[in-house]
Design an enzyme around this catalytic site. Structure first.
Site, short mmCIF file in Angstrom:
data_model
loop_
_atom_site.label_atom_id
_atom_site.label_comp_id
_atom_site.label_asym_id
_atom_site.label_seq_id
_atom_site.Cartn_x
_atom_site.Cartn_y
_atom_site.Cartn_z
N ASP A 1 34.34 33.34 47.80
CA ASP A 1 35.02 34.49 47.20
C ASP A 1 36.52 34.31 47.39
O ASP A 1 37.02 34.40 48.50
CB ASP A 1 34.54 35.77 47.91
CG ASP A 1 35.13 37.03 47.31
OD1 ASP A 1 36.04 36.94 46.46
OD2 ASP A 1 34.67 38.12 47.69
N HIS B 1 33.18 36.04 44.24
CA HIS B 1 33.22 37.47 44.56
C HIS B 1 31.91 38.17 44.15
O HIS B 1 31.47 39.11 44.81
CB HIS B 1 34.42 38.11 43.87
CG HIS B 1 34.65 39.54 44.25
ND1 HIS B 1 34.75 39.95 45.56
CD2 HIS B 1 34.77 40.67 43.50
CE1 HIS B 1 34.95 41.27 45.59
NE2 HIS B 1 34.96 41.72 44.36
N SER C 1 33.65 45.20 47.68
CA SER C 1 34.88 45.12 46.90
C SER C 1 35.64 46.45 46.96
O SER C 1 35.89 46.96 48.06
CB SER C 1 34.51 44.75 45.46
OG SER C 1 35.65 44.42 44.71
#
Lengths: 379, 204
Positions: free
Chosen positions: A319, A352, A154
């Site tokens: 995600d 995610h 991320s």
């Protein structure tokens, strides 16, 4: 969770930097501290170091636990440890709390030695580039000239990418997981709503809430609830909560009725109790600003021309905050520039958040890649 | 990769040596449906070729990484949009053509991304295959190791079929090698050859 092969007891270290750091914004931080942890042993030629860059709410406590706190496992303990994919038997692994954080490194809630008060609103807006510059100084301090790998998911993945662009000679491999070369408008929009919740909380006091002895809990809580929705997939939410009702019936009220409401509020409360609102704002701005193509007229191919590392790019099918499509936007300029790159798209239901979860195939991919890196740094 | 590994691969996959013979030193290659990355390793060893594999299977992705081969996980039937025009000297489709769904579109994509294309495939016109069909069954052999109900091969063809296809879609065949096992076949190749390898480019 299997903790049998955890790294065990760890402790945090602190590094002080007295050379002013000039931020992208032009702001200057005269001195700062970074809190970090290390696992495994640095080899003689200091070629086996891996830097773990954390995401929005992460910190330096990546693996193991503190003495007397067996339940307080590091946030990536499933991935980092002896015999684990990021193998501390082979690598010297560093986790740090980013500058601007709220887990011990200098950040908005730290005392500004100039004023004797918390920095609060005076803490400069920070970018991914600034983080990499601050992390490089930690590497200097530890005598690490070049990382065997820089790894991040991320927002952490953005830092790993930035390492390869800003300091190409100092990183041999980049593992960019569940990340993107920049945020989309939709992603910035989510961040803006989260920030609006914090900025609009009457307890925020323009960022100087510390001196009023209050915390903008409501805003922070809302921000986290929103974030959490976007980290999960529709499927996993349906699976975990569905339309389950806490009382088994409608109460025709605005109280907590659906299980998902209960879950989100719990997550929001938990987060608001320990996380700093100013840090949250900084992290989301760093996400929004990251865009290596920006200074190349939007041309990511040109931006990645500087990279010298080899890359492993990983995405997760469910995600939607950092979708596989976005990961491919990283792969393409690497192909264009003829970098060594492998790309794996992991079938996972957890959205995610998948990058933090134990998943056999995901872990096999990381393990296989880093085993080769270990052979290389052992040469 | 050791000398033994190379010898073993050459014996197991006769099309590898045929392909390697066409790849000049240091060429850039894209291997579609690259499996565990064996061909790319082989070409790297024999021709110092560099490039990438494309593969959809999870286990093969891990094998490629173990083998130190660059691999991009993707479904070939969704196209090659990650790759730029003329990015490679050669785009290779080794024993995969018959398992692709949008074959014509894929060949077109190969010739967009590469200067030349190379395909190898099992010749359905091989006499043993014909005989099996004549006797009333679908062929099952070393080249076609599947039962009719579990085969990934949806587009089997003969040498003649492939050449007609190239003619129709303006694909210019540059060279052809036909073999049975490791042995080169020149007489009645559509009948006596079990594997075909073609090198081609965009036609006019």
């Amino acid at each position: 969770m299997n903790v049998s092969n955890s790294i065990g007891i760890v402790s945090a270290k602190r590094a002080q930097f007295d050379t002013p750091l000039v931020f992208r914004s032009g702001a200057v931080l005269p001195r700062y501290e970074l809190v970090y942890e290390t696992y495994g042993k640095l080899n003689a030629d200091k070629s086996n170091a891996i830097l773990i860059c954390h995401a929005l709410s992460g910190h330096h406590h990546v693996a193991g636990h503190y003495a007397g706190e067996p339940g307080n496992l590091g946030w990536w303990d499933n991935m980092v440890g002896p015999g684990k994919p990021i193998n501390t038997d082979k690598f010297f692994v560093i986790g740090l709390n980013n500058l601007g954080g709220c887990n011990g490194s200098t950040g908005p809630s730290s005392i500004d030695p100039e004023t004797g008060q918390p920095y609060g609103a005076n803490f400069p807006v920070i970018t991914v580039e600034d983080w990499v510059a601050s992390q490089a100084r930690l590497a200097d301090l530890l005598g690490i000239r070049r990382f065997a790998a820089v790894v991040g998911g991320s927002l952490g993945g953005m830092q790993a990418l930035q390492w390869s662009l800003a300091l190409p000679e100092r990183v041999r491999h980049v593992l960019a997981i569940a990340t993107a070369p920049h945020l989309t408008a939709q992603n910035i929009a989510f961040n803006d709503v989260a920030r609006s919740a914090i900025l609009g909380d009457p307890d925020f006091h323009g960022g100087d809430f510390y001196r009023h002895n209050v915390v903008p809990t409501r805003g922070l809580r809302l921000a986290r609830m929103l974030g959490h929705i976007t980290y999960l997939s529709d499927d996993v939410m349906a699976d975990k909560f569905g339309r389950e009702l806490r009382d088994g019936k409608f109460n025709y009220s605005y109280g907590i009725e659906f299980e998902i409401e209960s879950y989100l509020r719990y997550q929001g409360d938990k987060f608001a109790a320990y996380f700093d609102a100013n840090t949250y704002l900084l992290m989301t701005k760093a996400l929004d600003y990251f865009d290596p193509a920006h200074e190349f007229g939007g041309d990511l191919n040109k931006a990645f021309a500087a990279a010298r590392a080899d890359f492993l790019v990983i995405s997760f099918t469910t995600d939607w905050r950092f979708s596989p499509q976005r990961a491919r936007e990283i792969v393409r300029p690497l192909l264009h520039n003829r970098r060594n790159v492998s790309y794996a798209e992991i079938a996972s239901t957890h959205g995610h958040d998948s990058f933090l979860m134990e998943h056999p195939h995901y872990f096999d991919v990381v393990r296989a890649y880093l085993d080769n890196v270990a052979k290389e740094s052992a040469k | 990769m050791t000398r033994d590994d190379i010898a073993r691969l050459a014996a197991e996959r006769p099309d590898f040596a045929a392909i390697a013979a066409w790849i000049p030193k240091g060429a850039s290659v894209l291997d579609l449906g690259c499996g565990d990355g064996s061909l790319l390793r082989y070409l790297n060893e024999t021709s110092a070729a560099k490039g990438y594999g494309v593969e959809i299977n999870d286990l093969d992705i891990v094998s490629c990484i173990v083998n130190g081969v660059n691999v991009i996980q993707n479904d070939l039937d969704s196209g090659l949009s990650d790759f730029e025009d003329n990015a490679f000297d050669f785009v290779i489709l080794s024993q995969t053509l018959q398992a692709t769904r949008h074959t014509e579109a894929l060949i077109r994509e190969m010739l967009r991304v590469g200067h030349e294309g190379i395909v190898s495939f099992p010749n359905f016109g091989y006499w043993k295959n014909r005989l099996r069909v004549l006797l009333g069954n679908m062929p099952v052999s070393r080249e076609l190791p599947y039962q009719w109900y579990d085969t990934p091969n949806v587009h089997l063809c003969t040498l003649h079929d492939f050449e007609m296809f190239c003619d129709r879609y303006r694909v210019a065949i540059l060279e052809r090698r036909v073999m049975t096992g490791e042995r080169e076949v020149s007489l009645l190749p559509n009948l006596l050859g079990s594997t075909a390898v073609y090198r081609f480019q965009r036609g006019i």
